[in-house]
Design a protein around this motif. Structure first.
Motif, PDB file in Angstrom:
ATOM      1  N   SER A   1       0.816  -1.226   0.000  1.00 29.37           N
ATOM      2  CA  SER A   1       0.000   0.000   0.000  1.00 29.37           C
ATOM      3  C   SER A   1       0.846   1.271   0.000  1.00 29.37           C
ATOM      4  N   GLN A   2       2.067   1.194   0.521  1.00 24.27           N
ATOM      5  CA  GLN A   2       2.956   2.349   0.544  1.00 24.27           C
ATOM      6  C   GLN A   2       3.285   2.829  -0.873  1.00 24.27           C
ATOM      7  N   ASN A   3       3.293   1.910  -1.835  1.00 20.02           N
ATOM      8  CA  ASN A   3       3.582   2.288  -3.220  1.00 20.02           C
ATOM      9  C   ASN A   3       2.545   3.250  -3.781  1.00 20.02           C
ATOM     10  N   PHE A   4       1.318   3.149  -3.312  1.00 17.06           N
ATOM     11  CA  PHE A   4       0.272   4.068  -3.773  1.00 17.06           C
ATOM     12  C   PHE A   4       0.451   5.459  -3.167  1.00 17.06           C
ATOM     13  N   LEU A   5       1.147   5.533  -2.043  1.00 15.53           N
ATOM     14  CA  LEU A   5       1.382   6.822  -1.396  1.00 15.53           C
ATOM     15  C   LEU A   5       2.623   7.528  -1.925  1.00 15.53           C
ATOM     16  N   VAL A   6       3.670   6.783  -2.215  1.00 15.78           N
ATOM     17  CA  VAL A   6       4.939   7.396  -2.628  1.00 15.78           C
ATOM     18  C   VAL A   6       5.225   7.214  -4.114  1.00 15.78           C
ATOM     19  N   GLY A   7       4.476   6.361  -4.786  1.00 21.26           N
ATOM     20  CA  GLY A   7       4.693   6.129  -6.211  1.00 21.26           C
ATOM     21  C   GLY A   7       4.003   7.195  -7.049  1.00 21.26           C
ATOM     22  N   PRO A   8       3.954   6.974  -8.351  1.00 23.72           N
ATOM     23  CA  PRO A   8       3.315   7.950  -9.240  1.00 23.72           C
ATOM     24  C   PRO A   8       1.834   8.117  -8.880  1.00 23.72           C
ATOM     25  N   PRO A   9       1.373   9.362  -8.754  1.00 23.61           N
ATOM     26  CA  PRO A   9      -0.025   9.590  -8.364  1.00 23.61           C
ATOM     27  C   PRO A   9      -0.988   9.264  -9.511  1.00 23.61           C
ATOM     28  N   ILE A  10      -1.855   8.305  -9.278  1.00 21.17           N
ATOM     29  CA  ILE A  10      -2.806   7.888 -10.316  1.00 21.17           C
ATOM     30  C   ILE A  10      -3.838   8.984 -10.572  1.00 21.17           C
ATOM     31  N   ILE A  11      -4.206   9.726  -9.552  1.00 21.42           N
ATOM     32  CA  ILE A  11      -5.264  10.725  -9.666  1.00 21.42           C
ATOM     33  C   ILE A  11      -4.838  11.942 -10.486  1.00 21.42           C
ATOM     34  N   LEU A  12      -3.572  12.307 -10.465  1.00 25.41           N
ATOM     35  CA  LEU A  12      -3.127  13.534 -11.135  1.00 25.41           C
ATOM     36  C   LEU A  12      -3.402  13.517 -12.643  1.00 25.41           C
ATOM     37  N   PRO A  13      -3.069  12.456 -13.383  1.00 24.07           N
ATOM     38  CA  PRO A  13      -3.429  12.471 -14.802  1.00 24.07           C
ATOM     39  C   PRO A  13      -4.946  12.421 -15.026  1.00 24.07           C
ATOM     40  N   LEU A  14      -5.664  11.800 -14.100  1.00 21.33           N
ATOM     41  CA  LEU A  14      -7.125  11.793 -14.227  1.00 21.33           C
ATOM     42  C   LEU A  14      -7.702  13.187 -13.986  1.00 21.33           C
ATOM     43  N   PHE A  15      -7.002  13.993 -13.197  1.00 19.20           N
ATOM     44  CA  PHE A  15      -7.406  15.388 -13.020  1.00 19.20           C
ATOM     45  C   PHE A  15      -7.273  16.140 -14.346  1.00 19.20           C
ATOM     46  N   MET A  16      -6.232  15.816 -15.117  1.00 19.89           N
ATOM     47  CA  MET A  16      -6.083  16.413 -16.441  1.00 19.89           C
ATOM     48  C   MET A  16      -7.250  16.009 -17.341  1.00 19.89           C
ATOM     49  N   THR A  17      -7.662  14.759 -17.248  1.00 16.84           N
ATOM     50  CA  THR A  17      -8.818  14.294 -18.015  1.00 16.84           C
ATOM     51  C   THR A  17     -10.077  15.048 -17.601  1.00 16.84           C
ATOM     52  N   ALA A  18     -10.265  15.221 -16.300  1.00 17.70           N
ATOM     53  CA  ALA A  18     -11.450  15.926 -15.801  1.00 17.70           C
ATOM     54  C   ALA A  18     -11.456  17.392 -16.246  1.00 17.70           C
ATOM     55  N   LEU A  19     -10.310  18.055 -16.167  1.00 17.25           N
ATOM     56  CA  LEU A  19     -10.236  19.451 -16.611  1.00 17.25           C
ATOM     57  C   LEU A  19     -10.503  19.566 -18.101  1.00 17.25           C
ATOM     58  N   SER A  20      -9.975  18.634 -18.881  1.00 17.07           N
ATOM     59  CA  SER A  20     -10.226  18.643 -20.328  1.00 17.07           C
ATOM     60  C   SER A  20     -11.712  18.446 -20.607  1.00 17.07           C
ATOM     61  N   GLY A  21     -12.327  17.543 -19.877  1.00 11.49           N
ATOM     62  CA  GLY A  21     -13.769  17.334 -20.033  1.00 11.49           C
ATOM     63  C   GLY A  21     -14.553  18.583 -19.663  1.00 11.49           C
ATOM     64  N   LEU A  22     -14.160  19.256 -18.592  1.00 13.30           N
ATOM     65  CA  LEU A  22     -14.828  20.497 -18.200  1.00 13.30           C
ATOM     66  C   LEU A  22     -14.652  21.555 -19.273  1.00 13.30           C
TER      67      LEU A  22
END
Length: 130
Positions: free
Chosen positions: A101-122
């Motif tokens: 589970s630590q890999n999800f905290l310190v590894g590449p953030p999965i949510i950040l590119p999805l935020f780009m998708t959400a902003l593009s959709g908006l």
């Protein structure tokens, strides 16, 4: 030419400013990782282009600029999903993979590119709302 500040125009300006902030964050994260994968350069280059296009569009409503913004936002939709895939794969490559589970905290953030998708959709919703 824009007349007044309808919500669509405000949202496009908001999307542009949000892309500025996202560009700074992504550049910091990817430079911290020394751009180990070629794809790390893609959002670093495209996010400022997204931002400038949206901000200029919010002040100058030209047909060609709307077309360019549409193309950027469609690329942002797919690019964000691809980035989330790469980030998810990156977590799996860390020691312990997905089971740690630590890999999800310190590894590449999965949510950040999805935020780009959400902003593009908006951005697309704001552009085609009216």
């Amino acid at each position: 030419m824009w007349h007044g500040w309808p919500i669509e125009r405000v949202l496009i300006l908001f999307v542009g400013l949000a892309f500025v902030l996202l560009a700074v964050q992504v550049t910091l994260f990817h430079s911290r990782q020394n751009f180990r994968h070629w794809a790390m350069w893609v959002p670093v280059i495209e996010l400022p282009l997204f931002a400038v296009t949206a901000i200029v569009l919010s002040f100058y409503n030209a047909a060609w600029l709307r077309w360019v913004f549409t193309v950027w936002m469609v690329l942002g939709l797919f690019g964000g999903v691809f980035g989330a895939y790469l980030h998810t794969a990156g977590i799996g490559q860390r020691v312990g993979g997905y089971g740690e589970s630590q890999n999800f905290l310190v590894g590449p953030p999965i949510i950040l590119p999805l935020f780009m998708t959400a902003l593009s959709g908006l951005g697309l919703i704001a552009l085609f709302w009216g």
